[in-house]
Design an enzyme around this catalytic site. Sequence first.
Site, PDB file in Angstrom:
ATOM      1  N   GLU A  70      35.689  42.592  35.055  1.00 48.90           N
ATOM      2  CA  GLU A  70      34.688  43.670  35.255  1.00 48.90           C
ATOM      3  C   GLU A  70      35.122  44.585  36.418  1.00 48.90           C
ATOM      4  OE1 GLU A  70      31.447  44.242  38.166  1.00 48.90           O
ATOM      5  OE2 GLU A  70      30.879  42.406  37.116  1.00 48.90           O
ATOM      6  N   HIS A  71      35.533  43.975  37.525  1.00 45.71           N
ATOM      7  CA  HIS A  71      35.996  44.792  38.662  1.00 45.71           C
ATOM      8  C   HIS A  71      37.186  45.668  38.266  1.00 45.71           C
ATOM      9  CE1 HIS A  71      34.335  43.367  42.705  1.00 45.71           C
ATOM     10  NE2 HIS A  71      33.550  42.826  41.799  1.00 45.71           N
TER      11      HIS A  71
END
Lengths: 422, 425
Positions: A70-71
């Site tokens: 996600e990051h």
Amino acid sequence: MKKTVFESPIGESYVKAIHPSGLQIFIMEKPQFSSSYAMFGTKYGSIDTRFSKNGGEMVEVPEGIAHFLEHKLFESEDGDAFTRFAETGAYCNAYTSFDRTCYLFSCSDKFFDNLAILLDFVQKPYFTEATVNKEQGIIGQEIRMYDDNPGWRVMFNMLRQMYTNHPVRIDIAGTVESISHITAELLYKCYETFYNPANMFVCIAGNVDADKVLDKIGAAIINHEPVEIERGEFNEPEGVASSYVEQKLAVSLPMFCYGYKQDIKTPIRSLKTKVCMSLLLEMICGDASPLYARLVRDGLINDDFGSEYFNGHGYAAIVFEGESNDPKRVAEAIGEEIKRLREDGLDKKLFSAVKCAMYGDAIRRFNSVDGLAGQLVECAMCDFDLFEEIKLLRTVTIDDVYKRLDLFKEENAVLSVILPKE
Amino acid sequence: MSVKVLSLCDGVQGLFINNARFNTTLVSFNFYMPTNKDDVASLGLLPFVLTTCSEKYPDFSRLNLKLAKLYGAKLEASTEKVGDLQLLKMAVSVIDDSYTLDNESLCVEACELLMRLIFEPKAENGEFCAEDVEREKRKAIEHIRGEMSDKRLYAKKRMLEEMYKGKAYGISKCGTEEQVAAIDGKSLYSAWQKLISNAFVRVNVISRALPAGLFANITERFSAVERFNITDCTVCEPTRKARAVKEITERMDIAQGKLSMGFSSRMHGDDSETMPLLMASDIFGGGPYSKLFTNVREKMSLCYYCSASSVRIKGLVTVDSGVEAVNAERAEKEILAQLESVKAGDFTDFELESSRKSLIDSFKGIEDSQSAIDVWYAMRIGTDEPLGPDECVKFLEGVKRSEVIKAAQGINVHTIYKLLPEEKA
């Protein structure tokens, strides 16, 4: 695109459509609002640590990789998504939970520009060893921040005693050690499995025109062959590892999480069970219940006390949490109240009042576009109709709720406590 | 959305904020009192005692059962600071009558309930009931002690206490543990009398239609009270530049450190005068386009979070961040260096416009949330014509680069507070 319109008795409606790729799309028009909220998500979270794609070999990936991905997805070869959203003024963010990862924006202007950015960056991964290494530092700091968070620790300490094998027991961000094993190649492997449109959804609520939005999404989705995902089985045994766990942290008052693990035969709970459990929890310890009055009067709980039916793919538990000078007494009182309700039955007047309150809460949720987008995500994740809860609340009986008392098994209870350091 | 301001009686304003997008009505009583150390704890406790029982609902279980029957009407009680004033809020939110299953008349009943809680407390012979007072005191003390559990908020609170030592803004909004412990039924009753008689009051009503007779009922309630020495809401002491920077380091048994910094500025007051300060602080440490996010977090990886915000009434700018102990000095230097770059006008048009667009977008979104509207108007007192978010958007659109630089140049570091892990022996 196949489109269905769902209508409610309270004058609200939404559209559900399935893109040829399998992507599910949910849109609720709220023309009175200034802003709109959009989420692009995948059914992929921290519990998906073992899986196979298209019948291939079962692979195991490091804990915390979904959150790491996600990051990293915000980055592309020529900049990051934050910079692109800065040009429109939208607020953007993302989150990873046990069973999902969602990317989102909220805006009052330039909706279609923002939607284009969202659909674009989530579909274009760019991972290199250099950027992966750099992220390990930032996420390491995020993990250490959670090490100081007593509310977080008290819950995961409980889950670790409750679950022996199921990965709901692991921290969503993993550990500093586990994320050190993440590589660009592994990130691509996870991305190509779970970020397939057939495993994804777009949920939007706000000042939008559903037909125009569907056209834009239809044109922006990159078609991939649907993948078949098999999630690893974890052979979670019945029962819990230990009924008590404690840790010392810098807090002023002990914190507790007291949970009853539910032995489950199928991975997903029905909406009816969720609604009945919410009603039951209100009757056991809601602020109009006799137990709540007793615990407050005896000085055992404060306004931080609460309960929830915690459930997702392959796990379910009934959890009570709060702060108390004597968590063991609170846990005992909860156990005694459940026993009493089993013997005496549920109070009809209280049942009718909590049902009325829950109906009011369901109506209230249509007040917020971000809340609605979040609810549409629940619909995508659990495959139910947004208005089903309101309909259920009209038909659910006191017997339906009483039956759920069977889900509390004393031998499956775990008390987790955070004690103050001296 | 339209706003109508009515003067109901001496020092009592009614604001009807007509907003058709919600299916609930929110009625919020905001009482403003000067923050002073002698009264802060008892006044701060009042909203919590008043919203848990009354003459008509003598125990909280009966009250909560009534709220459940009103389709889950929500009572809210809070104590906040607005500049140098203490804001005591009591509010009720209820679904509109048209959504009830049997055409019940909820709204009028919920408003009446709230007024009974405020004006007809459970008291005898000039004293609140000891059991109620002791219960809420215990919860308040646990809350005060519990503030250390959230290290981020705790560090900021400690920084502000040090920065405004001896001043109204440095007083904790709920008072100290000792002050709360000293409250009894009698002292709390006299605090209630002060509140009803001396507070400036603003009642925000946010709904599709003004509940019938509500403002007339409020006027009637206050007319029965002697009103005097009403709080002057136009006074607020601005934050002055520090003669010498205050530096405090405290230790706790934690894994990660916190760095909280307070800055004075030369700009304070109304929205119309402070938009450049808002933009300067936002370019410094607002969104992901800001100096602190792009440099201190992303480029240097010095902290997982590092952001700035401003309080226009006080002319205050704050920065807070989570840092590893070994990086704390470097992070502090880098934060100050980033501020210098904003002062020097070393920011691109992209940064300037990103900030403007982001702030405008968030202002426009305020009208979509009843609680955000309530907070917005509760923060804008001392005037009969509070500015709405749409009017602030117009001010933001007109802010020039030179004004942002000038606002930034007035920002000076005042207090640096570090909460660090215990040193290993």
